[in-house]
Write a protein that holds these residues in place. Structure first.
Motif, PDB file in Angstrom:
ATOM      1  N   SER A  72      -0.484  18.463   4.393  1.00 24.00           N
ATOM      2  CA  SER A  72      -1.313  19.483   3.726  1.00 24.00           C
ATOM      3  C   SER A  72      -2.565  18.881   3.095  1.00 24.00           C
ATOM      4  CB  SER A  72      -0.498  20.218   2.654  1.00 24.00           C
ATOM      5  OG  SER A  72      -0.167  19.342   1.586  1.00 24.00           O
ATOM      6  N   ASN A  73      -2.551  17.565   2.868  1.00 27.14           N
ATOM      7  CA  ASN A  73      -3.724  16.894   2.303  1.00 27.14           C
ATOM      8  C   ASN A  73      -4.490  16.096   3.349  1.00 27.14           C
ATOM      9  OD1 ASN A  73      -3.827  17.175  -0.849  1.00 27.14           O
ATOM     10  ND2 ASN A  73      -1.649  16.968  -0.330  1.00 27.14           N
ATOM     11  N   GLY A  74      -4.185  16.367   4.620  1.00 29.82           N
ATOM     12  CA  GLY A  74      -4.959  15.782   5.715  1.00 29.82           C
ATOM     13  C   GLY A  74      -4.730  14.305   5.952  1.00 29.82           C
ATOM     14  N   ILE A  75      -3.549  13.809   5.587  1.00 33.91           N
ATOM     15  CA  ILE A  75      -3.262  12.384   5.748  1.00 33.91           C
ATOM     16  C   ILE A  75      -2.275  12.177   6.890  1.00 33.91           C
ATOM     17  CG2 ILE A  75      -2.318  10.316   4.647  1.00 33.91           C
ATOM     18  CD1 ILE A  75      -3.253  11.455   1.977  1.00 33.91           C
ATOM     19  N   LYS A  76      -2.722  11.444   7.892  1.00 39.56           N
ATOM     20  CA  LYS A  76      -1.876  11.121   9.032  1.00 39.56           C
ATOM     21  C   LYS A  76      -1.403   9.681   8.878  1.00 39.56           C
ATOM     22  CE  LYS A  76      -4.441  14.230  12.092  1.00 39.56           C
ATOM     23  NZ  LYS A  76      -5.278  14.331  13.331  1.00 39.56           N
ATOM     24  N   ALA A  77      -0.173   9.528   8.452  1.00 39.25           N
ATOM     25  CA  ALA A  77       0.360   8.191   8.209  1.00 39.25           C
ATOM     26  C   ALA A  77       1.859   8.193   8.452  1.00 39.25           C
ATOM     27  CB  ALA A  77       0.064   7.756   6.773  1.00 39.25           C
ATOM     28  N   GLY A  78       2.405   7.045   8.793  1.00 42.88           N
ATOM     29  CA  GLY A  78       3.845   6.930   8.957  1.00 42.88           C
ATOM     30  C   GLY A  78       4.551   7.105   7.626  1.00 42.88           C
ATOM     31  N   PRO A  87     -11.048   5.966   1.876  1.00 46.64           N
ATOM     32  CA  PRO A  87     -10.782   6.856   3.018  1.00 46.64           C
ATOM     33  C   PRO A  87      -9.309   6.808   3.433  1.00 46.64           C
ATOM     34  CG  PRO A  87     -11.903   4.857   3.754  1.00 46.64           C
ATOM     35  CD  PRO A  87     -11.895   4.813   2.258  1.00 46.64           C
ATOM     36  N   THR A  88      -8.720   7.955   3.605  1.00 53.98           N
ATOM     37  CA  THR A  88      -7.297   7.992   3.954  1.00 53.98           C
ATOM     38  C   THR A  88      -7.052   7.574   5.404  1.00 53.98           C
ATOM     39  OG1 THR A  88      -7.529  10.366   4.416  1.00 53.98           O
ATOM     40  CG2 THR A  88      -6.729   9.736   2.240  1.00 53.98           C
ATOM     41  N   GLU A  89      -8.115   7.445   6.189  1.00 53.78           N
ATOM     42  CA  GLU A  89      -7.952   6.978   7.571  1.00 53.78           C
ATOM     43  C   GLU A  89      -7.389   5.559   7.630  1.00 53.78           C
ATOM     44  OE1 GLU A  89     -10.697   8.292   6.355  1.00 53.78           O
ATOM     45  OE2 GLU A  89     -10.858  10.212   7.411  1.00 53.78           O
ATOM     46  N   ILE A  90      -7.541   4.800   6.551  1.00 60.10           N
ATOM     47  CA  ILE A  90      -7.032   3.431   6.571  1.00 60.10           C
ATOM     48  C   ILE A  90      -5.622   3.333   5.971  1.00 60.10           C
ATOM     49  CG2 ILE A  90      -9.334   2.420   6.526  1.00 60.10           C
ATOM     50  CD1 ILE A  90      -8.951   1.812   3.582  1.00 60.10           C
ATOM     51  N   VAL A  91      -5.023   4.480   5.623  1.00 65.46           N
ATOM     52  CA  VAL A  91      -3.626   4.479   5.197  1.00 65.46           C
ATOM     53  C   VAL A  91      -2.751   4.398   6.448  1.00 65.46           C
ATOM     54  CG1 VAL A  91      -1.772   5.745   4.053  1.00 65.46           C
ATOM     55  CG2 VAL A  91      -4.107   5.847   3.134  1.00 65.46           C
ATOM     56  N   ASN A 128      13.787   7.300  -5.512  1.00 68.28           N
ATOM     57  CA  ASN A 128      13.052   8.560  -5.374  1.00 68.28           C
ATOM     58  C   ASN A 128      13.913   9.546  -4.586  1.00 68.28           C
ATOM     59  OD1 ASN A 128      11.241  10.612  -4.466  1.00 68.28           O
ATOM     60  ND2 ASN A 128       9.514   9.215  -4.706  1.00 68.28           N
ATOM     61  N   ARG A 129      14.191  10.712  -5.164  1.00 65.23           N
ATOM     62  CA  ARG A 129      15.099  11.687  -4.553  1.00 65.23           C
ATOM     63  C   ARG A 129      14.387  12.721  -3.682  1.00 65.23           C
ATOM     64  NH1 ARG A 129      19.557   8.754  -5.139  1.00 65.23           N
ATOM     65  NH2 ARG A 129      20.100   8.343  -7.334  1.00 65.23           N
ATOM     66  N   ALA A 130      13.094  12.612  -3.543  1.00 64.48           N
ATOM     67  CA  ALA A 130      12.352  13.608  -2.754  1.00 64.48           C
ATOM     68  C   ALA A 130      12.761  13.536  -1.285  1.00 64.48           C
ATOM     69  CB  ALA A 130      10.858  13.375  -2.891  1.00 64.48           C
ATOM     70  N   PRO A 131      13.049  14.674  -0.655  1.00 64.38           N
ATOM     71  CA  PRO A 131      13.387  14.679   0.766  1.00 64.38           C
ATOM     72  C   PRO A 131      12.192  14.212   1.605  1.00 64.38           C
ATOM     73  CG  PRO A 131      14.014  16.752  -0.274  1.00 64.38           C
ATOM     74  CD  PRO A 131      13.157  16.024  -1.248  1.00 64.38           C
ATOM     75  N   VAL A 132      12.469  13.514   2.671  1.00 67.47           N
ATOM     76  CA  VAL A 132      11.418  13.033   3.562  1.00 67.47           C
ATOM     77  C   VAL A 132      10.540  14.182   4.036  1.00 67.47           C
ATOM     78  CG1 VAL A 132      10.944  11.956   5.797  1.00 67.47           C
ATOM     79  CG2 VAL A 132      12.687  10.987   4.298  1.00 67.47           C
ATOM     80  N   GLY A 133      11.166  15.322   4.348  1.00 66.39           N
ATOM     81  CA  GLY A 133      10.413  16.484   4.826  1.00 66.39           C
ATOM     82  C   GLY A 133       9.396  16.966   3.812  1.00 66.39           C
ATOM     83  N   THR A 134       9.740  16.909   2.534  1.00 67.42           N
ATOM     84  CA  THR A 134       8.812  17.333   1.484  1.00 67.42           C
ATOM     85  C   THR A 134       7.574  16.437   1.456  1.00 67.42           C
ATOM     86  OG1 THR A 134      10.610  18.198   0.105  1.00 67.42           O
ATOM     87  CG2 THR A 134       8.539  17.664  -1.007  1.00 67.42           C
ATOM     88  N   ILE A 135       7.776  15.125   1.556  1.00 65.85           N
ATOM     89  CA  ILE A 135       6.649  14.194   1.520  1.00 65.85           C
ATOM     90  C   ILE A 135       5.814  14.317   2.791  1.00 65.85           C
ATOM     91  CG2 ILE A 135       5.965  11.805   1.157  1.00 65.85           C
ATOM     92  CD1 ILE A 135       7.456  13.233  -1.179  1.00 65.85           C
ATOM     93  N   GLN A 136       6.473  14.543   3.923  1.00 65.00           N
ATOM     94  CA  GLN A 136       5.732  14.767   5.172  1.00 65.00           C
ATOM     95  C   GLN A 136       4.812  15.975   5.041  1.00 65.00           C
ATOM     96  OE1 GLN A 136       9.032  15.038   7.933  1.00 65.00           O
ATOM     97  NE2 GLN A 136       8.590  13.003   8.783  1.00 65.00           N
ATOM     98  N   ALA A 137       5.326  17.033   4.460  1.00 66.89           N
ATOM     99  CA  ALA A 137       4.528  18.247   4.278  1.00 66.89           C
ATOM    100  C   ALA A 137       3.367  18.011   3.313  1.00 66.89           C
ATOM    101  CB  ALA A 137       5.412  19.385   3.776  1.00 66.89           C
ATOM    102  N   ALA A 138       3.632  17.246   2.242  1.00 67.99           N
ATOM    103  CA  ALA A 138       2.578  16.960   1.268  1.00 67.99           C
ATOM    104  C   ALA A 138       1.455  16.145   1.907  1.00 67.99           C
ATOM    105  CB  ALA A 138       3.163  16.204   0.078  1.00 67.99           C
TER     106      ALA A 138
END
Length: 271
Positions: free
Chosen positions: A255-261, A229-233, A242-252
């Protein structure tokens, strides 16, 4: 007891997890560590007296354990108590280009214990051999109790062959399986920095439903998809290379219903 444990992974595994909400339990015996599951076994076998008869019993003990290992499969996925550790980034997150996913340890433990999976995996803290001889000696005693008497029945033959008359009851086989499982919960002190936990399943091949197979660097190896369960993430850390912008990972994540820091690794990294 720690509150959080972290799984390091490549970018592809990270994306697979946030989409499927599954981690893969992969073959431990086919890992890159050729001593996986062997440290404790060696310590036990080294305790046999070097006399000829004792060495014959030692050979019987080794054959018995190997037989149990053949009849069962050890699957697992690994976590660390450290969420931003350089050696973990290098070893398990594609040279720092991946991610680490930090879970609530108690939440994961409760979910696993309440899981309807049969057989059920266990979450275990890895013991680093030379640091806890009390636990190591307890495990060695369990190996004696599970295999010692039967090992005495081994009779060596010519050309390295031998025989061992055995009558295995379901209770004895379960006892031996439990003792053999311990082999995968101990590592050499050289790995102590990892502070590893392991979500692990050790069971007969035929008793594991939905077991799948994949190609790997060691040929073909088994794996099992395990839903988490992603609730425990609690939070995600972006790897140091990793060169991915923070905003891109936040959006990902969103969009997959994961609320995590979310944060970027602070590890000082040199290729």
């Amino acid at each position: 007891m720690v509150d959080e444990i972290t799984h390091y992974c490549s970018a592809s595994v990270f994306l697979s997890f946030i989409k499927s909400k599954q981690l893969w339990l992969t073959s431990l015996s086919q890992s890159n560590d050729h001593l996986e599951g062997r440290w404790l076994l060696r310590r036990w076998l080294d305790k046999f007296d070097p006399s000829n008869r004792e060495q014959e019993v030692r050979r019987g003990a080794e054959l018995l354990v190997e037989d149990v290992l053949r009849k069962n499969v050890a699957l697992g996925t690994c976590f660390s108590e450290q969420s931003d550790l350089l050696s973990q980034w290098r070893g398990y997150a594609r040279d720092g280009s991946g991610f680490s996913i930090t879970f609530d340890r108690k939440g994961l433990e409760e979910f696993v214990s309440n899981s309807k999976n049969d057989p059920k995996p266990l979450l275990s803290k890895i013991i680093y051999g030379q640091n806890d001889w009390t636990r190591i000696n307890e495990m060695i005693r369990s190996l004696w109790e599970a295999f010692g008497e039967d090992a005495k029945k081994f009779s060596a033959g010519p050309n390295g062959t031998g025989s061992m008359p055995l009558e295995l009851s379901p209770e004895k086989f379960a006892h031996q399986r439990a003792a053999a499982r311990n082999l995968f919960t101990v590592k050499d002190r050289a790995f102590e920095e990892e502070k590893e936990w392991r979500l692990m399943l050790f069971a007969p091949w035929q008793e594991i439903p939905n077991l799948e197979y994949r190609d790997s660097i060691n040929g073909v190896s088994p794996f099992l998809k395990f839903e988490i369960p992603t609730e425990i993430v609690r939070y995600v850390t972006i790897g140091p290379t990793n060169r991915a912008p923070v905003g891109t990972i936040q959006a990902a994540l969103k969009s997959n219903g994961i609320k995590a820091g979310l944060s970027k690794s602070e590890a000082s990294y040199r290729n």
